[in-house]
Design a protein around this motif. Structure first.
Motif, PDB file in Angstrom:
ATOM      1  N   ARG A  96      -2.531  10.471   5.281  1.00 16.66           N
ATOM      2  CA  ARG A  96      -2.728  10.392   6.730  1.00 16.66           C
ATOM      3  C   ARG A  96      -2.089   8.802   7.132  1.00 16.66           C
ATOM      4  NH1 ARG A  96      -7.506  13.031   8.679  1.00 16.66           N
ATOM      5  NH2 ARG A  96      -7.145  12.166  10.701  1.00 16.66           N
ATOM      6  N   THR A  97      -1.864   8.464   8.252  1.00 15.81           N
ATOM      7  CA  THR A  97      -1.566   7.148   8.681  1.00 15.81           C
ATOM      8  C   THR A  97      -2.704   6.220   9.050  1.00 15.81           C
ATOM      9  OG1 THR A  97       0.613   8.020   9.596  1.00 15.81           O
ATOM     10  CG2 THR A  97      -0.188   5.870  10.467  1.00 15.81           C
ATOM     11  N   VAL A  98      -3.044   5.549   8.227  1.00 12.74           N
ATOM     12  CA  VAL A  98      -4.178   4.576   8.373  1.00 12.74           C
ATOM     13  C   VAL A  98      -3.942   3.214   9.341  1.00 12.74           C
ATOM     14  CG1 VAL A  98      -6.091   3.231   7.517  1.00 12.74           C
ATOM     15  CG2 VAL A  98      -5.457   5.397   6.490  1.00 12.74           C
ATOM     16  N   VAL A  99      -4.308   3.220  10.347  1.00 12.06           N
ATOM     17  CA  VAL A  99      -4.232   1.978  11.264  1.00 12.06           C
ATOM     18  C   VAL A  99      -5.159   1.134  11.090  1.00 12.06           C
ATOM     19  CG1 VAL A  99      -3.702   0.662  13.491  1.00 12.06           C
ATOM     20  CG2 VAL A  99      -2.793   3.190  13.111  1.00 12.06           C
ATOM     21  N   LEU A 115      -6.164  -3.623   2.137  1.00 16.44           N
ATOM     22  CA  LEU A 115      -5.158  -2.793   1.696  1.00 16.44           C
ATOM     23  C   LEU A 115      -5.784  -2.360   0.301  1.00 16.44           C
ATOM     24  CD1 LEU A 115      -1.866  -4.563   2.369  1.00 16.44           C
ATOM     25  CD2 LEU A 115      -2.821  -2.691   3.293  1.00 16.44           C
ATOM     26  N   ASP A 116      -6.265  -3.457  -0.558  1.00 15.11           N
ATOM     27  CA  ASP A 116      -6.851  -2.511  -1.849  1.00 15.11           C
ATOM     28  C   ASP A 116      -8.122  -1.690  -1.462  1.00 15.11           C
ATOM     29  OD1 ASP A 116      -5.267  -4.185  -3.484  1.00 15.11           O
ATOM     30  OD2 ASP A 116      -6.592  -5.696  -4.040  1.00 15.11           O
ATOM     31  N   ALA A 117      -8.899  -2.179  -0.511  1.00 10.53           N
ATOM     32  CA  ALA A 117     -10.223  -1.558  -0.204  1.00 10.53           C
ATOM     33  C   ALA A 117      -9.780   0.020   0.241  1.00 10.53           C
ATOM     34  CB  ALA A 117     -10.976  -1.935   0.786  1.00 10.53           C
ATOM     35  N   ARG A 126       1.109   6.427   4.976  1.00  5.66           N
ATOM     36  CA  ARG A 126       1.420   4.976   5.428  1.00  5.66           C
ATOM     37  C   ARG A 126       0.256   4.212   5.951  1.00  5.66           C
ATOM     38  NH1 ARG A 126       3.633   8.308   9.120  1.00  5.66           N
ATOM     39  NH2 ARG A 126       5.399   8.265   8.251  1.00  5.66           N
ATOM     40  N   ILE A 127       0.054   2.633   5.912  1.00  2.00           N
ATOM     41  CA  ILE A 127      -0.639   1.748   6.442  1.00  2.00           C
ATOM     42  C   ILE A 127      -0.027   0.980   7.714  1.00  2.00           C
ATOM     43  CG2 ILE A 127      -2.540   0.263   6.150  1.00  2.00           C
ATOM     44  CD1 ILE A 127      -2.736   1.200   3.382  1.00  2.00           C
TER      45      ILE A 127
END
Lengths: 180, 313
Positions: A96-99, A115-117, A126-127
């Motif tokens: 998915r795309t995480v915002v 980002l690590d979590a 993508r983030i």
């Protein structure tokens, strides 16, 4: 309160969020792939509001959750243990795309921890990163995709974001923490 | 949020707010254990030493796994295979471990106050994993965590601790934690093992097991600590079971929403009937799961430095 400058009124906050929502919509054609993840505490409330705004644009439910970053911080032994929150991501983030949503961006260390979590929960396609206030002072190579307002600040100042859900008003203020 | 301590030595010195902070923190760590990736980097690069001078399996394993899930390095040090057998003092042993750059020392010892003693000269953090018959703070924290998870609160609940109170550090820590959080505590067992002096702490003491369990929201059963008793405190195991054991008949007279707890190891057929131990009101195995979360929370909190309270933006 006398030494606090108003950076954003309620109306300015609402306009900025509406613009961010439209920018997210513009960047993400596959709207059903988008999942919002707010960093406690302010980011969680912002993520919920952005989800509501995006639902108005996309006309389908937009999932918004909570991402705890306290266990991934790089300064845990330099200060008193932070409050930890439970991560609650609505649904699988794989592919998915995480915002990622936060209220104030400064050093970038919280974003690095986030980002690590996120990667403990899967591998997103993508983030993207949305913040209400970018106050500068970056210590890591991190750049937000969506910004409500850029505010050049001094290190002796504090950005105080208030939400009607928690504080009874929507406002962003700049506070001096040390005398000049 | 209220935690500014380097050590966890006992429940007695904690404020109610500090206890609640541990319980709230543990809730987030319990969720970590339910993920596909059950590990977070909070203690990356830290060295945790399990200094268990008194034998223990479950508490040591729980602390070890808690530290591993926080990405710490763990060393296990047991009395059987240690230099203490060769005549080294506890102080020297601890200082040697510190010379290996241990950041957190978890100690179990048969002597009351051993963790407090270490905390006076070690630079790192000390966590009490049980000192003699004095305290076992993480057990009390995991018990109150389990109660709060099931009942939503601790305040106002009737909690009965049944069994060997005199020799039990679990009882002492539980009494402290429960009273601080506003529960009513009833102690019951043979009069030789439940002295009236506990009334001074604010507990109700009774030798009538039926009265003790009738209105209990929680029954915490304790094992008879044969290893700690210097003389026989009651005539026989059989008599203990018939007078104080939680039989099926006694269990039938408890409240329908009663919570049955036991810190383990269970002696089936002695302090608790085997079927009662496995019934749906028993949360014995949940206590084990929660113990891991509580110990992760404690390790996380004592690792916090002495810097500013404010987290940077």
């Amino acid at each position: 309160m006398s030494d606090a400058t108003v950076l954003m009124t309620a109306q300015m906050m609402h306009r900025a969020l509406a613009r961010i929502a439209h920018e997210i919509a513009e960047r993400n054609e596959e709207s059903r792939q988008v999942i919002l993840a707010g960093v406690p505490r302010g980011g969680v409330l912002l993520a919920r509001r952005l989800a509501k705004l995006l639902e108005g644009i996309w006309h389908h439910p937009v999932p918004a959750g909570t991402l705890d970053v306290s266990m991934h911080r790089d300064d845990l032994d330099q200060q008193i243990a932070p409050m930890v929150h439970q991560t609650e991501l609505p649904g699988d983030i794989n592919g998915r795309t995480v915002v990622l949503v936060d209220d104030v961006l400064c050093s970038g260390r919280t974003a690095r921890a986030a980002l690590d979590a996120i990667h403990d929960f899967g591998r997103p396609r993508r983030i993207q990163f949305a913040v209400l206030i970018d106050r500068g002072h970056r210590e890591l190579p991190i750049k937000p995709d969506f910004v409500g307002k850029n505010v050049p600040t001094s290190r002796h100042e504090r950005v105080d974001v208030r939400f009607s859900e928690e504080h009874g008003e929507d406002a962003v203020r700049l506070k001096r923490t040390q005398p000049l | 949020m209220s935690w500014n301590r380097k050590h966890l030595l006992d429940i007695e010195s904690l404020s109610p707010a500090e206890i609640v902070t541990v319980l709230d923190t543990a809730r987030a760590f319990k969720a970590v254990g339910e993920r596909a990736i059950k590990k977070v980097p909070a203690l990356r690069g830290k060295t945790v030493v399990n200094l268990f001078i008194e034998p223990s399996t479950r508490t040591r394993i729980s602390f070890e796994l808690a530290a591993l899930r926080l990405t710490a390095d763990v060393i296990n040090f047991t009395a059987e295979a240690s230099s203490l057998k060769k005549g080294e003092s506890l102080k020297d042993t601890a200082r040697n471990l510190e010379a290996l750059n241990a950041d957190i020392i978890i100690i179990r010892h048969s002597a009351t106050g051993a963790p407090h003693f270490l905390s006076r000269f070690l630079r790192g953090s000390v966590i009490n994993a049980g000192d003699g018959a004095h305290e076992h703070p993480t057990q009390a924290l995991l018990d109150t965590f389990t109660i709060r998870e099931h009942k939503g609160k601790v305040e106002g609940l009737n909690v009965t601790i049944l069994g060997d109170i005199l020799y039990s550090r679990v009882a002492r820590s539980n009494i402290q934690a429960l009273l601080k959080l506003g529960a009513r505590v009833t102690l019951c067992g043979p009069s030789t093992l439940v002295p009236r002096v506990f009334e001074e702490m604010g507990c109700r003491v009774t030798y009538d097991v039926d009265a003790a369990i009738a209105d209990a929201d929680v029954i915490n059963l304790l094992r008879i600590q044969h290893e700690r008793q210097r003389k026989t405190m009651f005539p026989s195991i059989g008599e203990y079971t018939s007078l104080f054991g939680l039989s099926k008949a006694r269990f039938a007279r408890t409240r329908p929403d009663v919570l049955i707890m036991h810190p383990g190891p269970i002696n089936r057929g002695v302090e608790i009937n085997s079927e009662v131990a496995d019934c749906d009101r028993s949360v014995v195995l949940e206590q084990v799961t929660n113990g891991l979360a509580v110990r992760m929370a404690v390790l996380f909190l004592v690792n916090g430095g002495k810097g500013p309270q404010e987290i940077a933006q």
